[in-house]
Scaffold this motif. Structure first.
Motif, PDB file in Angstrom:
ATOM      1  N   VAL A 206       0.888  -1.024   0.069  1.00 48.43           N
ATOM      2  CA  VAL A 206       0.003  -0.068   0.102  1.00 48.43           C
ATOM      3  C   VAL A 206       0.743   1.193   0.032  1.00 48.43           C
ATOM      4  N   HIS A 207       2.048   0.998   0.482  1.00 48.84           N
ATOM      5  CA  HIS A 207       3.067   2.451   0.433  1.00 48.84           C
ATOM      6  C   HIS A 207       3.372   2.769  -0.824  1.00 48.84           C
ATOM      7  N   LEU A 208       3.236   1.586  -2.082  1.00 44.52           N
ATOM      8  CA  LEU A 208       3.307   2.249  -3.197  1.00 44.52           C
ATOM      9  C   LEU A 208       2.264   3.229  -3.735  1.00 44.52           C
ATOM     10  N   LEU A 209       1.251   3.225  -3.144  1.00 51.84           N
ATOM     11  CA  LEU A 209       0.189   3.951  -3.586  1.00 51.84           C
ATOM     12  C   LEU A 209      -0.130   5.250  -2.538  1.00 51.84           C
ATOM     13  N   VAL A 210       0.247   5.049  -1.370  1.00 50.27           N
ATOM     14  CA  VAL A 210       0.109   6.116  -0.388  1.00 50.27           C
ATOM     15  C   VAL A 210       1.434   6.294   0.505  1.00 50.27           C
ATOM     16  N   PRO A 211       2.103   7.363   0.307  1.00 50.80           N
ATOM     17  CA  PRO A 211       3.321   7.328   1.235  1.00 50.80           C
ATOM     18  C   PRO A 211       2.817   7.808   2.796  1.00 50.80           C
ATOM     19  N   GLY A 212       3.816   7.463   3.485  1.00 50.67           N
ATOM     20  CA  GLY A 212       3.433   7.953   5.037  1.00 50.67           C
ATOM     21  C   GLY A 212       2.380   6.945   5.651  1.00 50.67           C
ATOM     22  N   HIS A 213       1.679   7.492   6.771  1.00 51.01           N
ATOM     23  CA  HIS A 213       0.750   6.808   7.258  1.00 51.01           C
ATOM     24  C   HIS A 213      -0.423   7.827   7.689  1.00 51.01           C
ATOM     25  N   PRO A 214      -1.081   8.591   6.507  1.00 52.09           N
ATOM     26  CA  PRO A 214      -1.963   9.231   7.192  1.00 52.09           C
ATOM     27  C   PRO A 214      -3.584   8.362   7.195  1.00 52.09           C
ATOM     28  N   ALA A 215      -4.531   8.966   7.541  1.00 51.99           N
ATOM     29  CA  ALA A 215      -5.651   8.195   7.629  1.00 51.99           C
ATOM     30  C   ALA A 215      -6.133   7.429   6.492  1.00 51.99           C
ATOM     31  N   ARG A 216      -5.810   8.130   5.011  1.00 48.67           N
ATOM     32  CA  ARG A 216      -6.072   7.500   3.972  1.00 48.67           C
ATOM     33  C   ARG A 216      -5.286   6.095   3.660  1.00 48.67           C
ATOM     34  N   PHE A 217      -4.065   6.181   4.260  1.00 53.59           N
ATOM     35  CA  PHE A 217      -3.262   4.807   4.223  1.00 53.59           C
ATOM     36  C   PHE A 217      -3.984   3.622   4.888  1.00 53.59           C
ATOM     37  N   TYR A 218      -4.354   3.885   5.916  1.00 54.13           N
ATOM     38  CA  TYR A 218      -5.073   2.686   6.859  1.00 54.13           C
ATOM     39  C   TYR A 218      -6.498   2.316   6.132  1.00 54.13           C
ATOM     40  N   GLN A 219      -7.178   3.356   5.618  1.00 55.96           N
ATOM     41  CA  GLN A 219      -8.329   3.260   4.923  1.00 55.96           C
ATOM     42  C   GLN A 219      -8.270   2.392   3.724  1.00 55.96           C
ATOM     43  N   THR A 220      -7.000   2.678   2.918  1.00 56.92           N
ATOM     44  CA  THR A 220      -6.630   1.934   1.768  1.00 56.92           C
ATOM     45  C   THR A 220      -6.507   0.398   2.145  1.00 56.92           C
ATOM     46  N   VAL A 221      -5.656   0.081   3.253  1.00 57.44           N
ATOM     47  CA  VAL A 221      -5.277  -1.060   3.947  1.00 57.44           C
ATOM     48  C   VAL A 221      -6.702  -1.880   4.061  1.00 57.44           C
ATOM     49  N   ALA A 222      -7.533  -1.193   4.846  1.00 58.25           N
ATOM     50  CA  ALA A 222      -8.795  -1.782   5.210  1.00 58.25           C
ATOM     51  C   ALA A 222      -9.650  -2.272   3.897  1.00 58.25           C
ATOM     52  N   THR A 223      -9.466  -1.533   2.992  1.00 55.25           N
ATOM     53  CA  THR A 223     -10.340  -2.063   1.562  1.00 55.25           C
ATOM     54  C   THR A 223      -9.829  -3.501   1.184  1.00 55.25           C
ATOM     55  N   TYR A 224      -8.532  -3.571   1.367  1.00 55.59           N
ATOM     56  CA  TYR A 224      -8.042  -5.052   0.849  1.00 55.59           C
ATOM     57  C   TYR A 224      -7.958  -6.146   1.998  1.00 55.59           C
TER      58      TYR A 224
END
Length: 236
Positions: A206-224
């Motif tokens: 997911v870091h390939l899509l979203v740098p760092g760990h903003p809320a959007r990062f974990y939201q993306t992880v949760a979709t998968y």
């Protein structure tokens, strides 16, 4: 699992007949600093523009200390891998250790035991055998697990498939360097339940899509992986 923003150089230092892995990090500092990590890797912090020859001369001067500290780290790691009480933690389950005298070396889980077949029962050697076995098994698991993320993340977003390295790390379970299209995974994950490896691998993709760990990062992880938090908690 934080994003690795450092510029690192991985080298191997040869001292007598011993090969010691090392990592050089260039920083805005004035002096050289050495440290042996608990996985016996030597870390070298060097000024940005210090000549390579000066670094090599410093390492030569510190050879005795490097060898001594490296041996100490390996002995400590052996106790962790083989267990002070003769157990190995493998994929979340504790197995008693059994050492079986044998000319041909092998590692296997058999009849409820973590078996080392070897004529050298020393802790350092068992640690080396464990590390080799763990890396081989982890490589096999990663090759299987990465297929879906190469497709669902990389192919779906027109990204190249990342290179992947298995390392022994203390401060993180994995790392991703999007600029180099590279993911590192910690071999110590083999001590934890399988879903932890699955979570960390997804985390790094997911870091390939979203740098760092903003809320959007974990939201993306949760979709998968909707239950990612349960796996993450087991690593704490």
């Amino acid at each position: 699992m934080r994003r690795d923003t450092s510029i690192l150089q991985h080298i191997t230092i040869q001292i007598n007949e011993e090969s010691i892995p090392a990592v050089i990090t260039r920083k805005r500092i004035r002096n050289l600093y050495l440290r042996i990590q608990e996985d016996s890797t030597l870390t070298i912090s060097a000024p940005l523009y210090m000549p390579k020859a000066q670094i090599e001369a410093f390492l030569k001067e510190k050879q005795v200390w490097i060898v001594k500290a490296s041996h100490h780290a390996r002995q400590k790691q052996a106790k962790e891998s083989a267990g002070e009480n003769g157990t190995v933690l493998w994929l979340g389950q504790a197995y008693p250790v059994k050492v079986i005298p044998a000319e041909r070396e092998a590692v296997m889980i058999n009849d409820g035991y973590f078996c080392f077949m070897t004529n050298d029962p020393s802790g350092s050697h068992l640690s080396e055998m464990y590390e080799k076995f763990a890396r081989k098994q982890m490589k096999m698991y990663l090759e299987k697990e990465r297929i879906q993320w190469d497709q669902r993340i990389c192919d779906a977003h027109h990204l190249p498939h990342p290179a992947m390295t298995i390392r022994s790390m203390r401060s993180r379970w994995g790392s991703c360097t999007p600029a180099r299209n590279h993911i590192s995974m910690n071999v110590r994950l083999m001590h934890y339940p399988y879903e932890c490896l699955q979570y960390v691998l997804l985390h790094e993709y997911v870091h390939l899509l979203v740098p760092g760990h903003p809320a959007r990062f974990y939201q993306t992880v949760a979709t998968y992986m909707p239950d990612w938090k349960a796996a993450s908690d087991k690593l704490k």
